[in-house]
Enzyme design. Structure first.
Site, PDB file in Angstrom:
ATOM      1  N   LYS A 175     -43.079  -4.758  45.883  1.00  0.00           N
ATOM      2  CA  LYS A 175     -42.408  -6.061  45.874  1.00  0.00           C
ATOM      3  C   LYS A 175     -41.175  -5.893  46.750  1.00  0.00           C
ATOM      4  O   LYS A 175     -40.161  -5.333  46.325  1.00  0.00           O
ATOM      5  CB  LYS A 175     -42.022  -6.432  44.438  1.00  0.00           C
ATOM      6  CG  LYS A 175     -41.987  -7.926  44.157  1.00  0.00           C
ATOM      7  CD  LYS A 175     -41.018  -8.704  45.018  1.00  0.00           C
ATOM      8  CE  LYS A 175     -39.601  -8.605  44.516  1.00  0.00           C
ATOM      9  NZ  LYS A 175     -38.630  -9.244  45.449  1.00  0.00           N
TER      10      LYS A 175
ATOM     11  N   CYS B 216     -25.750   2.121  50.041  1.00  0.00           N
ATOM     12  CA  CYS B 216     -25.489   2.575  48.677  1.00  0.00           C
ATOM     13  C   CYS B 216     -24.589   3.808  48.642  1.00  0.00           C
ATOM     14  O   CYS B 216     -23.788   3.966  47.741  1.00  0.00           O
ATOM     15  CB  CYS B 216     -26.806   2.871  47.985  1.00  0.00           C
ATOM     16  SG  CYS B 216     -27.827   4.039  48.899  1.00  0.00           S
TER      17      CYS B 216
ATOM     18  N   GLU C  57     -32.791   3.916  41.500  1.00  0.00           N
ATOM     19  CA  GLU C  57     -31.851   4.353  42.549  1.00  0.00           C
ATOM     20  C   GLU C  57     -30.883   3.194  42.741  1.00  0.00           C
ATOM     21  O   GLU C  57     -31.255   2.163  43.303  1.00  0.00           O
ATOM     22  CB  GLU C  57     -32.602   4.644  43.855  1.00  0.00           C
ATOM     23  CG  GLU C  57     -33.562   5.821  43.781  1.00  0.00           C
ATOM     24  CD  GLU C  57     -32.848   7.161  43.904  1.00  0.00           C
ATOM     25  OE1 GLU C  57     -31.651   7.191  44.234  1.00  0.00           O
ATOM     26  OE2 GLU C  57     -33.507   8.186  43.639  1.00  0.00           O
TER      27      GLU C  57
ATOM     28  N   GLU D 276     -18.726  -1.809  43.112  1.00  0.00           N
ATOM     29  CA  GLU D 276     -19.361  -1.779  44.429  1.00  0.00           C
ATOM     30  C   GLU D 276     -19.197  -3.154  45.105  1.00  0.00           C
ATOM     31  O   GLU D 276     -19.510  -4.181  44.507  1.00  0.00           O
ATOM     32  CB  GLU D 276     -20.858  -1.473  44.247  1.00  0.00           C
ATOM     33  CG  GLU D 276     -21.609  -1.357  45.556  1.00  0.00           C
ATOM     34  CD  GLU D 276     -23.103  -1.098  45.356  1.00  0.00           C
ATOM     35  OE1 GLU D 276     -23.739  -1.780  44.544  1.00  0.00           O
ATOM     36  OE2 GLU D 276     -23.629  -0.189  46.036  1.00  0.00           O
TER      37      GLU D 276
HETATM   38  P1  NAD Z   1     -31.169  -6.364  43.800  1.00  0.00           P
HETATM   39  O1  NAD Z   1     -31.048  -5.582  42.556  1.00  0.00           O
HETATM   40  O2  NAD Z   1     -30.591  -7.746  43.824  1.00  0.00           O
HETATM   41  O3  NAD Z   1     -32.709  -6.560  44.219  1.00  0.00           O
HETATM   42  C1  NAD Z   1     -33.549  -5.446  44.419  1.00  0.00           C
HETATM   43  C2  NAD Z   1     -34.990  -5.856  44.215  1.00  0.00           C
HETATM   44  O4  NAD Z   1     -35.214  -6.179  42.830  1.00  0.00           O
HETATM   45  C3  NAD Z   1     -35.416  -7.093  45.009  1.00  0.00           C
HETATM   46  O5  NAD Z   1     -36.710  -6.868  45.521  1.00  0.00           O
HETATM   47  C4  NAD Z   1     -35.429  -8.189  43.947  1.00  0.00           C
HETATM   48  O6  NAD Z   1     -36.274  -9.273  44.233  1.00  0.00           O
HETATM   49  C5  NAD Z   1     -35.921  -7.422  42.741  1.00  0.00           C
HETATM   50  N1  NAD Z   1     -35.607  -8.030  41.432  1.00  0.00           N
HETATM   51  C6  NAD Z   1     -34.556  -8.821  41.123  1.00  0.00           C
HETATM   52  N2  NAD Z   1     -34.590  -9.134  39.800  1.00  0.00           N
HETATM   53  C7  NAD Z   1     -35.688  -8.534  39.283  1.00  0.00           C
HETATM   54  C8  NAD Z   1     -36.259  -8.475  37.964  1.00  0.00           C
HETATM   55  N3  NAD Z   1     -35.701  -9.091  36.928  1.00  0.00           N
HETATM   56  N4  NAD Z   1     -37.382  -7.749  37.781  1.00  0.00           N
HETATM   57  C9  NAD Z   1     -37.945  -7.081  38.828  1.00  0.00           C
HETATM   58  N5  NAD Z   1     -37.461  -7.116  40.087  1.00  0.00           N
HETATM   59  C10 NAD Z   1     -36.336  -7.823  40.315  1.00  0.00           C
HETATM   60  O7  NAD Z   1     -30.540  -5.458  44.948  1.00  0.00           O
HETATM   61  P2  NAD Z   1     -30.241  -5.819  46.465  1.00  0.00           P
HETATM   62  O8  NAD Z   1     -29.118  -6.781  46.522  1.00  0.00           O
HETATM   63  O9  NAD Z   1     -31.500  -6.134  47.176  1.00  0.00           O
HETATM   64  O10 NAD Z   1     -29.769  -4.379  47.008  1.00  0.00           O
HETATM   65  C11 NAD Z   1     -28.464  -3.921  46.917  1.00  0.00           C
HETATM   66  C12 NAD Z   1     -28.287  -2.908  45.817  1.00  0.00           C
HETATM   67  O11 NAD Z   1     -29.200  -1.832  45.959  1.00  0.00           O
HETATM   68  C13 NAD Z   1     -26.904  -2.269  45.867  1.00  0.00           C
HETATM   69  O12 NAD Z   1     -26.381  -2.140  44.573  1.00  0.00           O
HETATM   70  C14 NAD Z   1     -27.176  -0.904  46.485  1.00  0.00           C
HETATM   71  O13 NAD Z   1     -26.194   0.073  46.212  1.00  0.00           O
HETATM   72  C15 NAD Z   1     -28.497  -0.576  45.889  1.00  0.00           C
HETATM   73  N6  NAD Z   1     -29.179   0.460  46.675  1.00  0.00           N
HETATM   74  C16 NAD Z   1     -29.298   1.733  46.164  1.00  0.00           C
HETATM   75  C17 NAD Z   1     -29.907   2.750  46.906  1.00  0.00           C
HETATM   76  C18 NAD Z   1     -30.068   4.149  46.357  1.00  0.00           C
HETATM   77  O14 NAD Z   1     -30.846   4.912  46.920  1.00  0.00           O
HETATM   78  N7  NAD Z   1     -29.388   4.524  45.300  1.00  0.00           N
HETATM   79  C19 NAD Z   1     -30.393   2.462  48.193  1.00  0.00           C
HETATM   80  C20 NAD Z   1     -30.245   1.167  48.690  1.00  0.00           C
HETATM   81  C21 NAD Z   1     -29.649   0.165  47.924  1.00  0.00           C
END
Ligand code: NAD
Length: 473
Positions: free
Chosen positions: A166, A275, A240, A374
């Site tokens: 997804k 991140c 992650e 963050e």
């Molecule tokens: P997000 O949590 O808003 O969304 C991530 C994914 O989850 C999307 O595909 C979204 O559609 C899906 N999603 C949202 N609600 C959901 C639910 N209830 N059930 C299942 N799936 C759901 O994150 P974002 O804004 O896309 O990304 C930014 C975040 O990701 C930041 O906090 C960043 O630090 C983190 N990040 C972490 C790493 C790592 O390796 N630790 C790497 C990249 C990004």
């Protein structure tokens, strides 16, 4: 969306507009999937699972190597797609990273093995095998939607699992291109499926009883919702999550390099949306003024603008919601910290896009919102410290624990501080992009589980013990 070998241009929840963050204009429409498509994709993956699990491992390796070659060959196309859907300059480099991860895990396909373990008091033959879970759901974030496929899909497939991805709603096209190349590489239909859409599509996957493992990268709030949903079926979840990584710069080290690491990553690279970026710059008092000047000097000439232009160093943030949220953080931080660089949106030709200037605050209170939460935008927080103990206390003062960095030429200090830092990765005198060969992941609220190296492979394997008594019971 890709279900088995069928491409769908409409979902049961209709379509949604894909917006170019550089212009604010609609690029195309993307199908909005939900429980209906999630169910079909999991069914396709379940149907493909028995054959993929038994697929000869050296042939699995060869298919993944072919996929890596196709990703490399299409790196410019990936770069163009990333520029349009993500506003990312120089995006072809992420295709190179992704191909490296796929190549690395291709090599693991034929090296997965078990052990024969001693048994007592009963004499027995006991052997332990590693087996795939079956169907794995992969849920990815907007800022690294392509890298995340290398980090998650490659080890999942190498381990013999079938996958439903997804992708993020803002950046689905890098994932659909990856899936197209997977089919072209000869990966059998159903082994990799893609459901585009929003949270409902992701949640339907997590709740599906036939999904045996979830690998999620994204924000902490989403992680909490996913962990709650996964609790119903006791499905294991790799998380992650976000970071608030400290970069501790000592006067005895290369403080210019330390200043550069934070300035160019926290404020410029992916518009600060990374991140593990060093978003808190902790500086020893005696070099504070020099470091602040260096940060100003580095950020003054940064070229902001059209991500498709080779000269551009910095693009927009991902969407209007993110831009408004980040501007809110900047306004609040300005009431208690000293704004020394940026702080505004870009106007003129860029006014319709979601561009925010590289922004730096000095004298940031370690207990303030800016130091603890963050931002996920181009904002750097500088705080000075007196001694090693204070630096470590400030660095560990965040609930995030993804990464930390330090700059010193004192070997003893470097390793003793690395031992004290509550972070999954510590960079001493520099940071590379994450290579596939070592484990990467968070301490504390930055997540559970690891990607990279053998640890990343083992996340997609479960353990079975087979036991045969040989002697008298
Ligand atoms: P997000 O949590 O808003 O969304 C991530 C994914 O989850 C999307 O595909 C979204 O559609 C899906 N999603 C949202 N609600 C959901 C639910 N209830 N059930 C299942 N799936 C759901 O994150 P974002 O804004 O896309 O990304 C930014 C975040 O990701 C930041 O906090 C960043 O630090 C983190 N990040 C972490 C790493 C790592 O390796 N630790 C790497 C990249 C990004």
């Amino acid at each position: 969306m890709l279900i088995s070998d069928k491409w769908l241009s409409h979902g049961s929840a209709g379509t949604f507009d894909l917006i170019d963050p550089s212009t604010g204009l609609r690029v195309t429409e993307v199908p909005m999937g939900g429980p209906n498509e999630a169910g079909k994709a999991v069914a396709a993956a379940s149907a493909a699972a028995p054959a993929w699990r038994r697929f000869p491992p050296h042939k699995r390796r060869d298919l993944l190597l072919r996929l890596a070659d196709l990703i490399s060959a299409n790196r410019d196309l990936f770069g163009t797609v990333a520029a349009v859907e993500q506003g990312l300059p120089g995006g072809s480099i992420y295709a190179r990273h992704c191909a490296e991860w796929v190549r690395y895990y291709a090599g693991w396909s034929e090296k997965i093995h078990g052990t024969v373990n001693p048994s007592y008091p009963v004499d027995a033959l006991a052997y332990v095998v590693k087996e795939p879970y079956g169907v794995v759901a992969v849920i990815t974030p907007f800022n690294e939607s392509l890298s995340a496929l290398g980090m998650k899909v490659a080890p999942a497939l190498a381990a013999g699992n079938c996958v439903v991805v997804k992708p993020p709603e803002q950046t689905p096209l890098q994932t659909t291109l990856f899936a197209r190349l997977a089919l072209e590489a000869g990966i059998p239909p159903g082994v990799l499926n893609v459901i585009t859409g929003g949270p409902a599509a992701g949640e339907a996957l997590v709740r599906h009883a036939d999904v045996r493992k979830v690998s999620f990268t994204g924000g902490i709030r989403t992680a909490r919702a996913i962990l709650k949903a996964a609790a119903e079926t006791v499905t294991p979840v790799v998380t992650e999550l976000g970071g608030k990584s400290a970069n501790i710069v000592f006067a005895d080290g290369d403080w210019q390099a330390g200043a550069r690491l934070s300035a160019m990553n926290a404020c410029v690279n992916i518009a600060g949306q990374g991140c593990m970026f060093p978003t808190r710059l902790l500086v020893e008092e005696s070099v504070h003024d020099a470091v602040v000047e260096e940060v100003r000097r580095l950020l003054a000439p940064v070229t902001i603008g059209d991500p498709a232009d080779d000269a551009t160093e910095m693009g927009p943030v991902i969407d209007r919601t993110a831009m408004d949220r980040i501007m809110g953080v900047i306004e609040r931080a300005a009431t208690h910290s000293k704004l020394i660089v940026g702080g505004k949106r870009r106007g003129g030709d860029l006014a319709d896009g979601f561009f925010i200037e590289p922004t730096v605050f000095d004298d940031v209170d370690p207990d303030s919102e800016l130091a603890r939460e963050e931002v996920f935008g181009p904002v750097l927080a500088i705080t000075s410290f007196r001694d090693d103990a204070e630096a470590v206390a400030i660095a560990n003062g965040s609930e995030a624990g993804l990464a930390a960095y330090l700059y010193t030429d004192n070997l003893r200090r470097a390793h003793s501080i690395a031992r004290e830092l509550e972070a999954g990765t510590v960079g001493i005198n520099g940071m590379t992009t994450v290579p596939p060969t070592f484990p990467f992941g968070g301490y504390k609220q930055s997540g559970v589980g690891r990607e990279g190296g053998q640890d990343g492979l083992l996340e997609f394997l479960q353990t079975k013990t087979v036991y045969v008594p040989l002697g008298e019971a």
